[in-house]
Scaffold this motif. Sequence first.
Motif, PDB file in Angstrom:
ATOM      1  N   GLY A  15       0.597  -1.258   0.044  1.00 41.78           N
ATOM      2  CA  GLY A  15      -0.085   0.010  -0.065  1.00 41.78           C
ATOM      3  C   GLY A  15       0.759   1.299   0.061  1.00 41.78           C
ATOM      4  N   ASP A  16       0.238   2.566   0.437  1.00 40.83           N
ATOM      5  CA  ASP A  16       0.665   3.863   0.570  1.00 40.83           C
ATOM      6  C   ASP A  16       1.081   4.014   1.821  1.00 40.83           C
ATOM      7  OD1 ASP A  16       1.066   6.405   0.494  1.00 40.83           O
ATOM      8  OD2 ASP A  16      -0.295   6.932  -1.238  1.00 40.83           O
ATOM      9  N   THR A  18       1.339   6.935   3.159  1.00 42.40           N
ATOM     10  CA  THR A  18       0.565   8.078   3.508  1.00 42.40           C
ATOM     11  C   THR A  18      -0.861   8.014   3.705  1.00 42.40           C
ATOM     12  OG1 THR A  18       0.250   8.812   1.220  1.00 42.40           O
ATOM     13  CG2 THR A  18       2.096   9.423   1.786  1.00 42.40           C
ATOM     14  N   ARG A  19      -1.239   6.893   3.434  1.00 46.52           N
ATOM     15  CA  ARG A  19      -2.874   6.579   3.698  1.00 46.52           C
ATOM     16  C   ARG A  19      -3.164   5.362   4.853  1.00 46.52           C
ATOM     17  NH1 ARG A  19      -5.604   8.609  -0.624  1.00 46.52           N
ATOM     18  NH2 ARG A  19      -4.116   9.642  -2.316  1.00 46.52           N
ATOM     19  N   ALA A  43       6.903  11.277  -1.016  1.00 49.47           N
ATOM     20  CA  ALA A  43       5.433  11.082  -0.817  1.00 49.47           C
ATOM     21  C   ALA A  43       4.878  11.628   0.466  1.00 49.47           C
ATOM     22  CB  ALA A  43       5.131   9.512  -1.059  1.00 49.47           C
ATOM     23  N   HIS A 160       5.743  -0.943  -0.874  1.00 50.11           N
ATOM     24  CA  HIS A 160       5.317  -0.553  -2.240  1.00 50.11           C
ATOM     25  C   HIS A 160       5.709  -1.606  -2.987  1.00 50.11           C
ATOM     26  CE1 HIS A 160       4.450   2.496  -5.314  1.00 50.11           C
ATOM     27  NE2 HIS A 160       5.428   2.174  -5.778  1.00 50.11           N
TER      28      HIS A 160
END
Length: 175
Positions: A15-16, A18-19, A43, A160
């Motif tokens: 995933g990301d 930042t989320r 990011a 990632h």
Amino acid sequence: MEKKVEGLTIECVQGDITRQEGFDAVVNAANAWLRPGGGVAGAIHRAAGPELEEECRSLAPISPGQAVITGAYRLPNRYIIHCLGPRYGIDEPAAELLAACYRNALRLAEEKGLSSVAFPAISTGAFGYPLQEAAQVAVKTVAELAPSLQSVKRVRFVLHGEEAFRAFSQALEEL
């Protein structure tokens, strides 16, 4: 992929970083000057906003293995823990310095009384640390710290790409 170790839940997700809603802190794979850059650092800085770079100025530079903590600004978390991982083949002993990133980040989380931290695969991007080796160091270090953690009860590795997810999942499975 998830495993419990001495009361600590360790998980791997693709995933990301930042989320990561519901996590007290996310970890930035930072550069020495804590500035925006490429990869994870870029990011995180883009998502957090310009206030992050401003707060980071007074904390830089940091050395490989070191960690510092800031507010998270526009991220859905309370804090960002910035770690400078080793540049593979340059900063030695690489495995010790990488392990220090995870230890120091979790020490800061404990000092703040945080219950959850999300890590990226520190040093595996531009710093060139091989994924399998980095995954082994990261997962082993976090698992070894589990008995000493009082407030941190959940650690997530946010990977990632499929290759990173597989490497970290395998390391977690082999614990």
